[in-house]
Design an enzyme around this catalytic site. Structure first.
Site, mmCIF file in Angstrom:
data_model
loop_
_atom_site.group_PDB
_atom_site.id
_atom_site.type_symbol
_atom_site.label_atom_id
_atom_site.label_comp_id
_atom_site.label_asym_id
_atom_site.label_seq_id
_atom_site.Cartn_x
_atom_site.Cartn_y
_atom_site.Cartn_z
ATOM 1 N N HIS A 1 0.771 -1.336 0.177
ATOM 2 C CA HIS A 1 0.106 -0.008 -0.036
ATOM 3 C C HIS A 1 0.904 1.296 -0.001
ATOM 4 O O HIS A 1 0.459 2.488 -0.393
ATOM 5 C CB HIS A 1 -1.054 -0.081 1.166
ATOM 6 C CG HIS A 1 -1.630 1.296 1.440
ATOM 7 N ND1 HIS A 1 -2.581 1.778 0.503
ATOM 8 C CD2 HIS A 1 -1.500 2.340 2.318
ATOM 9 C CE1 HIS A 1 -3.371 2.840 0.813
ATOM 10 N NE2 HIS A 1 -2.530 3.219 1.782
ATOM 11 N N CYS A 2 2.110 1.135 0.363
ATOM 12 C CA CYS A 2 2.752 2.466 0.771
ATOM 13 C C CYS A 2 3.712 2.843 -0.179
ATOM 14 O O CYS A 2 3.702 3.994 -0.804
ATOM 15 C CB CYS A 2 3.405 2.403 1.952
ATOM 16 S SG CYS A 2 2.478 2.276 3.658
ATOM 17 N N ILE A 3 4.773 1.828 -0.523
ATOM 18 C CA ILE A 3 6.077 2.302 -1.443
ATOM 19 C C ILE A 3 5.650 2.837 -2.763
ATOM 20 O O ILE A 3 6.094 3.843 -3.391
ATOM 21 C CB ILE A 3 7.065 1.398 -1.433
ATOM 22 C CG1 ILE A 3 7.474 1.137 0.040
ATOM 23 C CG2 ILE A 3 8.345 1.667 -2.265
ATOM 24 C CD1 ILE A 3 8.597 0.116 0.098
ATOM 25 N N LEU B 1 2.697 3.881 -3.862
ATOM 26 C CA LEU B 1 1.835 4.905 -4.076
ATOM 27 C C LEU B 1 2.105 6.441 -3.201
ATOM 28 O O LEU B 1 2.032 7.382 -3.526
ATOM 29 C CB LEU B 1 0.565 4.597 -2.999
ATOM 30 C CG LEU B 1 -0.381 3.082 -3.729
ATOM 31 C CD1 LEU B 1 -1.457 3.108 -2.855
ATOM 32 C CD2 LEU B 1 -0.249 3.267 -5.206
ATOM 33 N N ASP B 2 2.834 6.338 -1.983
ATOM 34 C CA ASP B 2 3.063 7.583 -1.226
ATOM 35 C C ASP B 2 3.965 8.592 -1.995
ATOM 36 O O ASP B 2 3.670 9.809 -1.721
ATOM 37 C CB ASP B 2 3.777 7.122 0.019
ATOM 38 C CG ASP B 2 2.537 6.257 1.005
ATOM 39 O OD1 ASP B 2 1.558 6.107 0.597
ATOM 40 O OD2 ASP B 2 3.282 5.779 2.081
#
Length: 438
Positions: free
Chosen positions: A273-275, A277-278
C-alpha cells in the site's frame, strides 16, 4: 484538559476508538486493548465487524489467540455505528489512502471517516490520523471538518495530531507493538498528551515532532527513500543484463561495505500500500508550489515499467526454446507483493500476469499464501492447490514473482522446462541451465 487526559491515560480510564479495521487499524486496536484500554473498532464493512466480534482474525500480523482473548474479555468490540464515537476519548483514523485513476491522491476515505467522527465528537477527545497522506492534510482538511461538524475548537475542546502508521506485513522482528512511533500534533499540549497515550501502549520509542506537517512529510520520506533506491537498482538491473553482469551479485558485493550503503534488490516492480503510492502524494502536493519532484517521478517510471520488462524477458527466454508468448503455458509462482505474506495490494505479479495474458499466454499461478485474488478488472482468479510434477513439466515457462520460503525451488528446477526468476529465489540451486534471473 491536558492534565485531566494525562491522568486518565495513567489510570487507563481511556476508551479508545479505531476507525478502519484493516492492516493498520486492527493491529493497533489489538495493542490498545492488550494494554488495558477498552477499545471500539469502527468500520463500514459489516463483514469485518462481525469477524472481529466473533474473535476471528483476518490480519497476518495479529495473533489469533490475542484477538480471541480480548474480544471474550470485553476489551475489544467492533461496530458500524459511529454514534459510539461519543463514548471514546482517543480516536485513531486508519483508513486507506489510495490513488485514483489519474494517479492523484484519493482522500475520500479520510474525509468521510472524519465527517462521521465529527458528528459525535465530544469535548476532551484526542483525534489522531494514521493514514499516510500529503503534508497539510491534518491541519487543512481534518481540522476544519472536525470543527465544523462538531462545533468544537481544536486545541481548546479537543486535541488533533498525526502519527504515521509503520506496518510491514510479514516482518518477524518489528510489529505494531515494538516499532518506534512519530507524533506531531497541533500545539505542544496536544503533542504531549497524544505521545503519552502511545507510550502507554507501545514498546517502541515515541518521537515527538513540532507539527503534523513534519510527521506527514516524514512518512512520505520513509517510503520515497525506498521507492527511489529500488528504482535505482531496477534500472541498473536492466543495464547489468545488457552487460551480462549479475545485479544480485553486485549488490551482495556492495553491501560488504560497513558504512554508507544499504542493500536494495531488483524485482518485477513495487507492491504494497505504501511504497508504490506514497511518493505520488508528495509529487501531487509539490505541484501546488510550482515544484516538480523529478527524482521521485523518474524512479516511479522505472518501477512502473518493471512488470512489462519482466514479460519482455519472459519472451526472450521462450524464444531460446523456439516458442512465443502467444500460446505459451506459463506458471507464475507467487502473487503476493513480497515473500511469505497473504497481501497482494498493488502486487507487480498481478500486472505481470495481465500482460502475459494480453500477449496470448495461458497463465496459471500458485501461491501458498493466496489461494485466490481479485485482479484489476474485478475478476476472481483461483490458484493451484498444489504443485504437481506434471503441471510444472507441462508449463513452457515458470515465472517466479514472489520468493516465498515454503516453496521447494529445487523441485521446481528439476521439473521445469524453463524458469525466469525475477526474485533470485533460486540462488542456491546449483544446476542452472534452465534458469534465467532478472
Amino acid at each position: 484538559m491536558k492534565e485531566l487526559l494525562l491522568a486518565k491515560i495513567r489510570n487507563k480510564n481511556i476508551t479508545v476508538g479505531v476507525v478502519g479495521l484493516g492492516y493498520v487499524g486492527l493491529p493497533l486496536a489489538v495493542e490498545k486493548a492488550k494494554a488495558g484500554y477498552k477499545t471500539i473498532g469502527f468500520d463500514v464493512q459489516k463483514e469485518k465487524v462481525e469477524m472481529v466480534n466473533a474473535g476471528h482474525n483476518y490480519i497476518g500480523d495479529v495473533v489469533n489467540e490475542d484477538l480471541e482473548e480480548i474480544v471474550k474479555s470485553g476489551m475489544l468490540s467492533a461496530t458500524t455505528d459511529f454514534s459510539f464515537v461519543r463514548d471514546v476519548d482517543f480516536i485513531a483514523i486508519c483508513v486507506p489512502t489510495p490513488l485514483d485513476e489519474h494517479q492523484q491522491p484519493d482522500i475520500s476515505y479520510v474525509r468521510e471517516s472524519t465527517i462521521s467522527v465529527a458528528k459525535y465528537l465530544k469535548k476532551g477527545t484526542m483525534v489522531v490520523l494514521e493514514s499516510t497522506t500529503y503534508p497539510g492534510t491534518t491541519e487543512d482538511l481534518i481540522r476544519p471538518l472536525l470543527e465544523d461538524g462538531s462545533g468544537l475548537k481544536c486545541g481548546e475542546d479537543f486535541y488533533l495530531g498525526f502519527s504515521p502508521e509503520r506496518v510491514d506485513p510479514g516482518n518477524l522482528l518489528y510489529k505494531t507493538k515494538n516499532t518506534p512511533k512519530v507524533v506531531g500534533a497541533i500545539g505542544k499540549d496536544a503533542t504531549e498528551v497524544i505521545a503519552e497515550m502511545y507510550r502507554h501502549v507501545l514498546e517502541g520509542d515515541v518521537y515527538e515532532v513540532s507539527s503534523p506537517a513534519v510527521a506527514e512529510m516524514e512518512k512520505i520520506l520513509e517510503n520515497t527513500y525506498r521507492n527511489i533506491n529500488i528504482g535505482l537498482v531496477n534500472e541498473l538491473a536492466i543495464l547489468c543484463h545488457k552487460m551480462d553482469i549479475s545485479m544480485w551479485e553486485v549488490v551482495d558485493a556492495a553491501k560488504t561495505k560497513p558504512y554508507g550503503f544499504q542493500a536494495f534488490y531488483p524485482g518485477p516492480g513495487l507492491g504494497g500500500h505504501c511504497i508504490p503510492l506514497d511518493p505520488y502524494y508528495l509529487s501531487w502536493k509539490a505541484r501546488e508550489y510550482g515544484f516538480h519532484t523529478s527524482m521521485i517521478e523518474a524512479s516511479g517510471m522505472i518501477n512502473d515499467r518493471m512488470p512489462e520488462y519482466c514479460v519482455d524477458r519472459c519472451g526472450a527466454v521462450l524464444n531460446k526454446f523456439g516458442k512465443a508468448i502467444n500460446g505459451a503455458k506459463v506458471l507464475v509462482l507467487g502473487v503476493a507483493y513480497k515473500q511469505d505474506i497473504d497481501d497482494y495490494r498493488e502486487s507487480p505479479a498481478l500486472r505481470v500476469i495481465d500482460i502475459l495474458e494480453k500477449r496470448g499466454a495461458e497463465v496459471i499461478y500458485f501461491d501458498p499464501w493466496i489461494p485466490k485474488y481479485k485482479n484489476h478488472h474485478g475478476e476472481i482468479k483461483t490458484g493451484l492447490k498444489s504443485l504437481e510434477k506434471e503441471i510444472i513439466a507441462d508449463a513452457d515457462l515458470v515465472v517466479i514473482t514472489a520468493a516465498h520460503t515454503n516453496i521447494d525451488y529445487k523441485y521446481i528446477a528439476e521439473n521445469a522446462q524453463a524458469i525466469f526468476d525475477a526474485k533470485n529465489a533460486m540462488k542456491n540451486i546449483d544446476e542452472r541451465d534452465n534458469i534465467e534471473v532478472l
